[in-house]
Motif scaffolding. Structure first.
Motif, PDB file in Angstrom:
ATOM      1  N   UNK A   1       0.826  -1.204   0.000  1.00 26.82           N
ATOM      2  CA  UNK A   1       0.000   0.000   0.000  1.00 26.82           C
ATOM      3  C   UNK A   1       0.864   1.258   0.000  1.00 26.82           C
ATOM      4  N   UNK A   2       1.840   1.310   0.921  1.00 30.96           N
ATOM      5  CA  UNK A   2       2.586   2.569   1.065  1.00 30.96           C
ATOM      6  C   UNK A   2       4.000   2.528   0.508  1.00 30.96           C
ATOM      7  N   UNK A   3       4.390   1.455  -0.122  1.00 31.98           N
ATOM      8  CA  UNK A   3       5.705   1.415  -0.750  1.00 31.98           C
ATOM      9  C   UNK A   3       6.822   1.139   0.236  1.00 31.98           C
ATOM     10  N   UNK A   4       8.078   1.231  -0.208  1.00 34.28           N
ATOM     11  CA  UNK A   4       9.199   0.966   0.691  1.00 34.28           C
ATOM     12  C   UNK A   4       9.192   1.944   1.868  1.00 34.28           C
ATOM     13  N   UNK A   5       9.579   1.476   3.045  1.00 32.42           N
ATOM     14  CA  UNK A   5       9.623   2.358   4.213  1.00 32.42           C
ATOM     15  C   UNK A   5      11.059   2.518   4.690  1.00 32.42           C
ATOM     16  N   UNK A   6      11.322   3.675   5.281  1.00 28.81           N
ATOM     17  CA  UNK A   6      12.656   3.938   5.814  1.00 28.81           C
ATOM     18  C   UNK A   6      12.934   3.035   7.009  1.00 28.81           C
ATOM     19  N   UNK A   7      14.170   2.529   7.086  1.00 31.07           N
ATOM     20  CA  UNK A   7      14.551   1.705   8.246  1.00 31.07           C
ATOM     21  C   UNK A   7      14.450   2.494   9.539  1.00 31.07           C
ATOM     22  N   UNK A   8      14.540   3.827   9.430  1.00 33.49           N
ATOM     23  CA  UNK A   8      14.471   4.660  10.636  1.00 33.49           C
ATOM     24  C   UNK A   8      13.105   4.589  11.303  1.00 33.49           C
ATOM     25  N   UNK A   9      12.088   4.106  10.599  1.00 39.70           N
ATOM     26  CA  UNK A   9      10.757   3.965  11.208  1.00 39.70           C
ATOM     27  C   UNK A   9      10.664   2.715  12.078  1.00 39.70           C
ATOM     28  N   UNK A  10      11.601   1.791  11.895  1.00 39.52           N
ATOM     29  CA  UNK A  10      11.540   0.542  12.652  1.00 39.52           C
ATOM     30  C   UNK A  10      12.011   0.809  14.083  1.00 39.52           C
ATOM     31  N   UNK A  11      11.197   0.415  15.061  1.00 38.92           N
ATOM     32  CA  UNK A  11      11.555   0.697  16.450  1.00 38.92           C
ATOM     33  C   UNK A  11      12.054  -0.540  17.188  1.00 38.92           C
TER      34      UNK A  11
END
Lengths: 156, 172
Positions: free
Chosen positions: B124-134
């Motif tokens: 749905x939202x495409x690739x995500x930044x690794x910085x969003x992973x907590x």
């Protein structure tokens, strides 16, 4: 005697841990110090300027257009970038020329450096998730002659 | 006098130590929704509790197949739990595309829920930044009969067009 030293060192370690935790919470949720590097925010901020940033408006979502923010670099996790917020979700941003524009998706912001010629920002990697924002720059403390509050259009 | 001592102790000791421990080492969270079935919440009526290991995510080094929790790119208040499918440099065909592909940019990853039909993920939202992973989800801790370590399951998709293995040695 030996027991005494052991107890004392335990107490000291506990105190160090306690102060570490207090500092961690302050720097993570209230305010922290950031040393800027790179030319992307000139002439507002220069390399090696020291600033105070606060996390409260980020967590309460009261960041406004025009605020200078510290953000996690979406390309290099672990790195921080300092940019100005130019648009929020639902806004329309013109890229390149007056005919090509981009809508900012839900939960995202548009970040640009003040030094347009020398800044890697949303113009290159697109809108940035709000979740990556960390804090808002409020005070310049170093060098001495530039010391003072950051001036924002929203402030009176 | 006694009250004051309790108050000061709470403010300077218990609250900071608790918050810092949760921030550095991780916490236990309830898994909502069916997006990770059958690994998490196999019974839609009952909820699994997972340990989210923050310590393991500090270095931002991940491998394909790991379950991670990340902040939703659409809503900073929402936390998602997904499996990492692709890393930087991989080329993947999104599930709802017959043709076409996405190359994952620098510092990004491709995340998907195991239950594709009920998952809001990179399709749905495409690739995500690794910085969003907590955090990495490392164990199911509750209910007790479900206690287990969550091992990375390497996704075996036909939608991989290319896997970039040049960055794999960065894992260690």
């Amino acid at each position: 005697m030996f027991k005494n030293i052991f107890v004392r060192s335990c107490v000291i370690c506990g105190k160090i841990a306690q102060y570490y935790c207090i500092i961690h919470c302050t720097f993570e949720y209230v305010f922290d110090f950031i040393l800027c590097s790179g030319p992307s925010m000139e002439p507002t901020l220069f390399s090696n300027d020291l600033v105070i940033t606060e996390h409260i408006s980020r967590n309460r979502k009261t960041i406004q257009k025009g605020d200078v923010v510290i953000c996690l670099n979406p390309r290099k996790p672990g790195d921080l970038i300092c940019k100005r917020v130019l648009a929020f979700e639902g806004d329309r941003v013109y890229v390149d020329d007056k005919n090509k524009y981009e809508w900012i998706p839900r939960g995202h912001v548009w970040l640009e450096g003040d030094n347009k010629e020398n800044s890697i920002d949303s113009r290159e990697y697109g809108p940035v998730p709000y979740a990556l924002l960390r804090s808002r720059v409020v005070w310049k403390i170093w060098p001495m002659q530039h010391m003072g509050w950051m001036r924002y259009p929203g402030d009176c | 006098m006694m009250w004051r001592k309790v108050l000061v102790g709470t403010a300077t000791l218990f609250i900071p130590v608790t918050i810092t421990t949760l921030d550095l080492f991780g916490y236990v969270a309830k898994v909502e929704g069916a997006s990770m079935q059958p690994v998490l919440n196999p019974d839609t009526e009952k909820r699994d509790y997972v340990y989210l290991n923050k310590w393991a995510a500090h270095s931002y080094r991940f491998e394909r197949g790991e379950i991670v929790s990340l902040l939703s790119p659409f809503n900073p208040d929402q936390t998602l739990i997904k499996r990492i499918i692709g890393l930087e440099g991989d080329v993947i065909r999104p599930i709802n595309c017959k043709e076409g592909s996405v190359t994952i940019p620098e510092g990004h990853c491709w995340v998907e829920g195991d239950h594709h039909k009920q998952s809001m993920d990179s399709n749905l939202f495409g690739p995500v930044s690794l910085a969003l992973i907590v955090a990495k989800a490392s164990h199911i801790v509750w209910p007790p009969h479900r206690w287990q370590r969550l091992k990375p399951i390497h996704p075996n998709l036909d939608r991989y067009i290319m896997q970039n293995h040049t960055t794999d040695d960065n894992l260690f």
